[in-house]
Scaffold this motif. Structure first.
Motif, mmCIF file in Angstrom:
data_model
loop_
_atom_site.group_PDB
_atom_site.id
_atom_site.type_symbol
_atom_site.label_atom_id
_atom_site.label_comp_id
_atom_site.label_asym_id
_atom_site.label_seq_id
_atom_site.Cartn_x
_atom_site.Cartn_y
_atom_site.Cartn_z
ATOM 1 N N ARG A 64 0.835 -1.205 0.000
ATOM 2 C CA ARG A 64 0.000 0.000 0.000
ATOM 3 C C ARG A 64 0.864 1.247 0.000
ATOM 4 N NH1 ARG A 64 -2.283 1.059 6.068
ATOM 5 N NH2 ARG A 64 -0.507 0.175 7.190
ATOM 6 N N ILE A 65 0.238 2.333 -0.427
ATOM 7 C CA ILE A 65 0.869 3.650 -0.436
ATOM 8 C C ILE A 65 0.053 4.557 0.466
ATOM 9 C CG2 ILE A 65 1.419 5.676 -1.842
ATOM 10 C CD1 ILE A 65 1.706 3.767 -4.246
ATOM 11 N N ILE A 66 0.740 5.279 1.330
ATOM 12 C CA ILE A 66 0.087 6.261 2.186
ATOM 13 C C ILE A 66 0.568 7.627 1.704
ATOM 14 C CG2 ILE A 66 -0.236 7.076 4.551
ATOM 15 C CD1 ILE A 66 0.618 4.142 5.367
ATOM 16 N N ASP A 67 -0.324 8.356 1.056
ATOM 17 C CA ASP A 67 0.022 9.610 0.399
ATOM 18 C C ASP A 67 -0.197 10.781 1.336
ATOM 19 O OD1 ASP A 67 0.355 11.804 -1.231
ATOM 20 O OD2 ASP A 67 -0.904 11.045 -2.848
ATOM 21 N N GLY A 68 0.905 11.383 1.754
ATOM 22 C CA GLY A 68 0.832 12.561 2.610
ATOM 23 C C GLY A 68 1.217 13.821 1.869
#
Length: 115
Positions: A64-68
């Motif tokens: 998964r990617i956690i886009d901040g």
């Protein structure tokens, strides 16, 4: 998919293809790369990746990617071969982005950063 996710996926695809030119294309000129306790010396990213790709043939699987926004985390599994033994570890890569490029990466690997 947003441009940030595109950048991370492109980075992983280039890494898995062992395409160092494509991999480095998304790095800012003075990118800092830290894996475990080791910081790649300035100007040596190409040599670092070429050496790793030739010696341990790593592959990444994205979970998964956690886009901040300007800071992005990617949860992945890395597999590689070291001294004839297959290995794997969970890892988190935290990317600091500047002007759409990776300016800093910090890699947190489960266990040790050493192969």
């Amino acid at each position: 998919m947003c441009r940030t996710e595109d950048l991370v996926r492109r980075h992983i695809d280039a890494f898995n293809a062992h395409d160092v030119d494509a991999l480095l294309a998304d790095f800012a000129p003075a990118t800092e790369w830290v894996t475990g306790d080791y910081t790649v010396p300035a100007g040596q990213l190409r040599e670092f990746f070429v050496s790793a790709m030739e010696s341990i043939t790593p592959q990444l699987s994205l979970l998964r990617i956690i886009d901040g926004g300007d800071v992005v985390a990617a949860e992945m599994t890395e597999t590689w071969t070291h001294n004839g033994a297959d290995r794997s570890a969970s890892l988190i890569a935290v990317f600091d982005l500047t002007d759409g490029k990776i300016a800093r990466a910090k890699i947190y690997r489960e266990g040790s950063a050493d192969a």
